[in-house]
Design a protein around this motif. Structure first.
Motif: not given
Length: 306
Positions: A181, A236-237, A240-241, A243-248, A255
């Protein structure tokens, strides 16, 4: 040359999957498979032993065995046994462990840094064939030596994320495991902190410590990767597990690597350019075909990196 491996995460993979996956990875041409000794799933050394026995050349690493969960003498015995049976093919990694899990089993310590310093020093000495007597805060050994130490001690790697741990690992260990991560920017920061620790110990920087150097240091980076339909969404999912916000798109690109073999290879090369000697692709936890992913890495990506 960049060494390429693949992670077989314990989540969703029962013990019966480990040996077939190792065989698939080796047949595909991968150099290494890495395991996690996460609570309360598969044991690292026992899984590694079966995978090594089922293959001929594949290296198996554990990233990592939790230090608070283990007596250092036991870790040394298990490592020496595996190295004696499969010389040069077992890569032991240790780390702080997830503190909540350590608390669940009554093994949480007040100073993880002190524990790491004491255990790594003792483990390296035992694997080198030394007779060790020490009385520290957490490690006590009285005239302990392995009857069957490795002919050539394997590198003791340590996982690190925080600045203090990264500096310590650079100072005392034979290598580092950088979490998946972290991303490229995180790996760059990690290596800078490792270099600070190595400089404090009078050692050369990571980039000048490859195989064959006087003070070799193996930098292993776990790198998120995916291919096939929906690869970016799966990444992305998965992030998120952790705790990395990879929406952008920018965060995702830092990452993870995804797409064709050329695209994935280009993404993994970013870690090699930082001085990382081993890049271990971390599939998404919902990858629909882990065997196919291993074959993709070994047959299509690895030749591009070599």
């Amino acid at each position: 040359m960049t060494t390429l491996g693949c992670i077989l995460a314990p989540y969703g993979n029962p013990p019966s999957r480990f040996v077939p996956f190792a065989r698939t990875a080796e047949a595909a041409g991968l150099d290494e498979v890495w395991l996690w000794e996460d609570c309360f799933l598969e044991s690292g050394p026992s899984a590694a032993s079966a995978m090594l026995a089922a293959t001929q050349r594949l290296r198996v690493g554990i990233g990592v065995m939790p230090l608070p969960l283990r007596n250092v003498a036991l870790t040394a015995m298990e490592t020496a046994t595996l190295d004696g049976m499969f010389p040069g093919r077992f890569l032991p990694g240790v780390g702080h462990g997830v503190q909540d899990w350590m608390g669940q089993v009554g093994a949480r310590v007040a100073s993880p840094l002190t524990l790491m310093r004491e255990q790594v020093a003792a483990l390296r000495a035992l694997l080198a064939g030394d007779r060790v007597t020490t009385s520290g805060r957490y490690v006590t050994l009285d005239d302990v030596a392995l009857d069957w130490p490795p002919a050539a001690a394997p590198p003791v790697l340590a996982a690190a994320k925080g600045p203090k741990t990264l500096r310590l690992v650079g100072e005392i260990a034979d290598g580092v495991v950088i979490d998946g991560d972290s991303g490229v920017a995180g790996a760059r920061r990690a290596i800078a902190l490792l270099d600070e620790g190595r400089a404090a110990a009078g050692l050369p920087p990571v980039a000048d410590s490859g195989p064959g150097s006087e003070h070799p240091f193996r930098a292993v980076a776990f790198a998120q990767a995916a291919t096939g339909d929906g690869a970016a969404d799966r990444l992305r999912r998965s992030l998120a597990r952790w705790d990395v916000d990879a929406t952008s798109d920018e965060v995702l690109a830092d990452h993870a690597s995804w797409g064709s073999a050329e695209q994935v290879a280009d993404g993994l090369r970013r870690f090699a350019a930082l001085g990382v000697s081993t890049v271990v692709a971390q599939p998404t936890l919902d990858d629909p075909d882990l065997d196919g992913f291993a074959a993709f890495l070994g047959e299509e990506v690895a030749p591009l990196l070599r």
